[in-house]
Design an enzyme around this catalytic site. Structure first.
Site: not given
Ligand code: NAP
Length: 316
Positions: A234, A263, A281
């Site tokens: 993460r 993000e 991602h």
């Protein structure tokens, strides 16, 4: 039979999942609502399930706004954005999608390593822009085979990365909160020691309240100017400001990132650097894995609402 149970979806996610949900439930599409909080207020009493994602969780305000919420089925393995403690207190069940995405994420970690060391994107651009013809051979890059790889978080994905890395004849070392019984890789009791003893550090741990910025300046400096940081965990695991500074100042050799702190905002300084390889991602984003993740979400919801059976992948 006409569906009668309401399920809230925050974003369109995957169309196969939407199709399956529609067969069984009334799907409330939050992304289509011009005013999201009004929409939630209006349908609050009808919503009994919520589909989370790696980017859309459920904090206390969100959970408390849904008085009839019974289950959060996350379309992700990470549940760091869900207030699990509150769910426990309120008897709200939580499920995720472990295992089925492990291979994809481990594959992407290998792609990131090779992408950074062998400068794959830059080399591709070189061919496309005619550099091979007009200038000649592309510059030399860095060998992967044989480099020591440090894995931060030897869970399902960490182990799958280790298995792949073995194929490159790389020594493997790791750090988790505790040493794993029966694991042949060398264990380091601290992240700094792990970083100081590897050339490529791969972040593969789950995000918990305790490990935000676990890769901090000290860890980055221990990895050093020849070292490479890979993050498929993460964004919050890495102190992004320190990362950007270290890359810019040459204190870190390179980075391959699939995840970021905010993000979809990527620090603009990273976009200027040629020693980084950036993905958005996409660790588990394959057709095959989306189908398996859909199966898990649907099977959990079916078990909860229609079959009175135990959940397949319970978190809470
Ligand atoms: P997992 O099997 O639960 O493994 C997580 C590992 O993290 C555990 O082995 C745990 O080991 C370790 N860990 C937790 N806190 C730690 C700490 N403070 N220091 C060191 N290690 C720590 O989960 P998984 O299925 O491998 O998934 C791992 C994570 O990958 C997910 O939680 C998610 O955030 C991320 N992920 C990313 C993508 C993507 O698209 N990029 C896709 C899927 C998952 P100990 O308990 O021994 O510490």
């Amino acid at each position: 039979m006409e569906p009668s149970i309401g399920v809230l979806m925050p974003i369109p996610i995957y169309e196969g999942l939407r199709r399956e949900l529609k067969k069984r439930f009334i799907v409330y599409k939050l992304w289509e609502a011009p005013n999201k909080s009004e929409f939630i207020k209006e349908h609050a009493h009808s919503i009994r399930a919520y589909i989370g994602t790696s980017g859309f969780g459920a904090d206390a305000d969100f959970i408390n706004a849904l008085p009839n919420l019974e289950i959060i089925a996350s379309f992700s393995v990470g549940t760091d954005l869900i207030d699990l403690e509150l769910c426990k207190q309120k008897g709200i069940r939580v499920t995720n999608t472990p295992d089925v995405l492990t291979d994809d994420v481990a594959d992407i970690a290998m792609g990131l390593i090779l992408g950074v060391l062998r400068r794959l994107c830059d080399a591709d651009r070189y061919v496309r822009s005619g550099g091979w013809k007009s200038v000649g051979d592309y510059k030399l890059t860095t060998k992967f085979t044989g480099k020591t790889v440090g894995i931060l978080g030897l869970g399902r994905i960490g182990e799958a990365i280790a298995k792949r890395v073995e194929g490159f004849n790389c020594p493997i070392i790791y750090h988790s909160r505790s040493e794993k019984a029966g694991v042949k890789y060398k264990y380091y009791p601290s992240v700094v020691e792990l970083a100081a003893n590897c050339q490529i550090l791969v972040v593969a741990c789950s995000l918990t309240p305790d490990n935000h910025n676990i890769v901090n300046r000290q860890v980055i400096d221990a990895l050093g100017p020849e070292g490479v940081l890979i993050n498929i965990g993460r964004g919050a695991h890495v102190d992004e400001h320190e990362l950007v500074c270290a890359l810019g100042e040459g204190r870190l050799g390179g980075a391959g990132l699939d995840v970021y702190q905010d993000e979809p905002n990527v620090p603009p300084q990273l976009l200027e650097l040629d020693n980084v390889f950036l993905l958005h991602h996409v660790g588990s984003s394959t057709f095959e894995t989306r189908i398996c993740m859909t199966d898990l979400v649907i099977t959990n919801l079916d078990a909860h609402f229609f079959h009175n059976k135990p959940l397949i992948t319970p978190v809470v």
